[in-house]
Motif scaffolding. Structure first.
Motif, PDB file in Angstrom:
ATOM      1  N   ARG A 227       0.778  -1.110   0.381  1.00  0.00           N
ATOM      2  CA  ARG A 227      -0.148  -0.217  -0.513  1.00  0.00           C
ATOM      3  C   ARG A 227       0.853   1.441   0.312  1.00  0.00           C
ATOM      4  O   ARG A 227       0.479   2.123  -0.923  1.00  0.00           O
ATOM      5  CB  ARG A 227      -0.371  -0.150   1.468  1.00  0.00           C
ATOM      6  CG  ARG A 227      -1.285   1.095   1.781  1.00  0.00           C
ATOM      7  CD  ARG A 227      -2.405   1.204   2.372  1.00  0.00           C
ATOM      8  NE  ARG A 227      -2.821   2.369   3.000  1.00  0.00           N
ATOM      9  CZ  ARG A 227      -2.628   2.789   4.297  1.00  0.00           C
ATOM     10  NH1 ARG A 227      -1.350   1.891   5.038  1.00  0.00           N
ATOM     11  NH2 ARG A 227      -2.838   4.207   4.608  1.00  0.00           N
ATOM     12  N   LEU A 264      -1.666 -12.027  -4.989  1.00  0.00           N
ATOM     13  CA  LEU A 264      -3.287 -11.122  -4.973  1.00  0.00           C
ATOM     14  C   LEU A 264      -3.623 -10.507  -3.650  1.00  0.00           C
ATOM     15  O   LEU A 264      -4.067  -9.336  -4.066  1.00  0.00           O
ATOM     16  CB  LEU A 264      -4.352 -12.548  -5.101  1.00  0.00           C
ATOM     17  CG  LEU A 264      -5.529 -11.690  -5.196  1.00  0.00           C
ATOM     18  CD1 LEU A 264      -5.919 -11.104  -5.950  1.00  0.00           C
ATOM     19  CD2 LEU A 264      -6.906 -12.718  -5.566  1.00  0.00           C
ATOM     20  N   ARG A 268      -3.623  -6.016  -4.052  1.00  0.00           N
ATOM     21  CA  ARG A 268      -4.784  -5.345  -4.230  1.00  0.00           C
ATOM     22  C   ARG A 268      -4.458  -4.669  -2.907  1.00  0.00           C
ATOM     23  O   ARG A 268      -4.747  -3.253  -3.422  1.00  0.00           O
ATOM     24  CB  ARG A 268      -5.907  -6.051  -2.978  1.00  0.00           C
ATOM     25  CG  ARG A 268      -6.918  -7.312  -3.436  1.00  0.00           C
ATOM     26  CD  ARG A 268      -6.967  -7.997  -3.015  1.00  0.00           C
ATOM     27  NE  ARG A 268      -8.564  -9.420  -4.393  1.00  0.00           N
ATOM     28  CZ  ARG A 268      -9.295 -10.069  -3.073  1.00  0.00           C
ATOM     29  NH1 ARG A 268      -8.513 -10.535  -2.092  1.00  0.00           N
ATOM     30  NH2 ARG A 268      -9.155 -11.069  -4.116  1.00  0.00           N
TER      31      ARG A 268
END
Length: 305
Positions: A227, A264, A268
């Motif tokens: 992130r 994955l 995300r």
């Protein structure tokens, strides 16, 4: 005069002329490593530097005599913690160069500080030096060499960014270009500082003779890694790149991220961070000059990759 005497004399002059400060952040979870690092700092040849250890949201263990400790209640991230250390060093008024060291690092060579002082004393255009980071076996991870084509970690020279775990920054660079970008918290804060320094005309050198020993790690060990790198890359582009280069930079890094095939969950998190970077304030926009773009390109790393 013998060569060794000339070198010793030069180092003594550098020691006398430049005040050195050392900034170390810790979250209180590596007390043995912090103790070992401080021992290696205090064992350095030459004048004793100003040393500040910041407890970044954590209490500090007992520190050696002469080492200043600053405890802050909340973890402000790497950038915020470094700014706290920087403020403490500024209070003394005698620090010309600030070194930032990871709390689990180690300085195995006692001449490191002398070399840092001498490098800055001899070259007034030198703004930042990046250390070589190597594990206990002497191996340097590719990601720890701050240039493209990083096959030879022992080849030094001018670069366009630097390593956060071991570096030294001239205080004049900070006063001219500003503190660490506190909102970044973690990831790419060094690149933000580097781009500002380059645009102000300073040089950044990678110095493999300045060694920080550090355990071999993976950047994905941090839960927020995907992130933060996505959000902060977007912020970097929005803050510093000429408008035409922003989509090029972000498009290329999106492609690189996909080709690296993260898990994955990581992908995300990366997508969420990218969206956050687009939608949230990134601080003042001061795009670098095209002269700086060309300078970075000539050094082998145009600001699009």
């Amino acid at each position: 005069m013998l060569l060794a005497e000339v070198q010793s004399s030069s180092a003594d002059v550098a020691d006398a002329g430049l005040g050195l400060g050392v900034a170390i952040l810790t979250m209180g979870d590596r007390p043995a490593e912090l103790t070992a690092l401080l021992e290696s700092v205090l064992a350095q040849h030459g004048a004793v530097p100003r040393i500040v250890v910041v407890g970044n949201g954590a209490p500090l263990p007992p520190l050696p005599s002469g080492v200043q400790g600053v405890e802050i209640e909340k973890n402000l991230g790497i950038s915020g913690g470094r700014n706290v250390a920087l403020a403490a060093l500024r209070e003394h008024g005698d620090v010309d160069v600030v070194m930032y060291l990871d709390d689990d690092g180690l300085l195995p060579e006692p001449a490191t500080f002398q070399r840092v002082r001498q490098a800055f004393a001899e070259d007034p255009e030198l703004g930042i030096v990046s250390f070589r980071i190597a594990d206990e076996s002497g191996a340097t991870q590719r990601r720890h060499v701050p240039r493209l084509g990083a096959r030879d970690p022992l080849r030094g020279g001018p670069v366009t960014t630097f390593l956060g775990g071991g570096n030294a920054i001239r205080m004049a660079v900070v006063e001219q270009t500003g503190d660490w970008p506190e909102a970044f918290f973690y990831a790419h804060e060094e690149t933000d500082v580097a781009w500002r320094a380059l645009d102000a005309g300073w040089r950044i050198d990678y110095r493999p003779d300045l060694l920080l020993q550090h355990p071999r790690t993976s950047p994905t060990r941090h839960a927020m890694y995907f992130r933060m790198i996505a959000r902060n890359r977007v912020w970097l582009a929005r803050r510093h790149l000429p408008a035409v280069l922003v989509p090029v930079y972000l498009g290329l890094w999106t492609l690189v991220t996909v080709l690296r095939r993260p898990p994955l969950a990581g992908l995300r998190a990366w997508a969420g961070g990218f969206t956050e970077g687009v939608r949230t304030p990134c601080g003042p926009r001061r795009p670098m000059s095209w002269r700086t773009v060309w300078r970075m390109t000539s050094l082998g790393r145009p600001p699009v990759i």
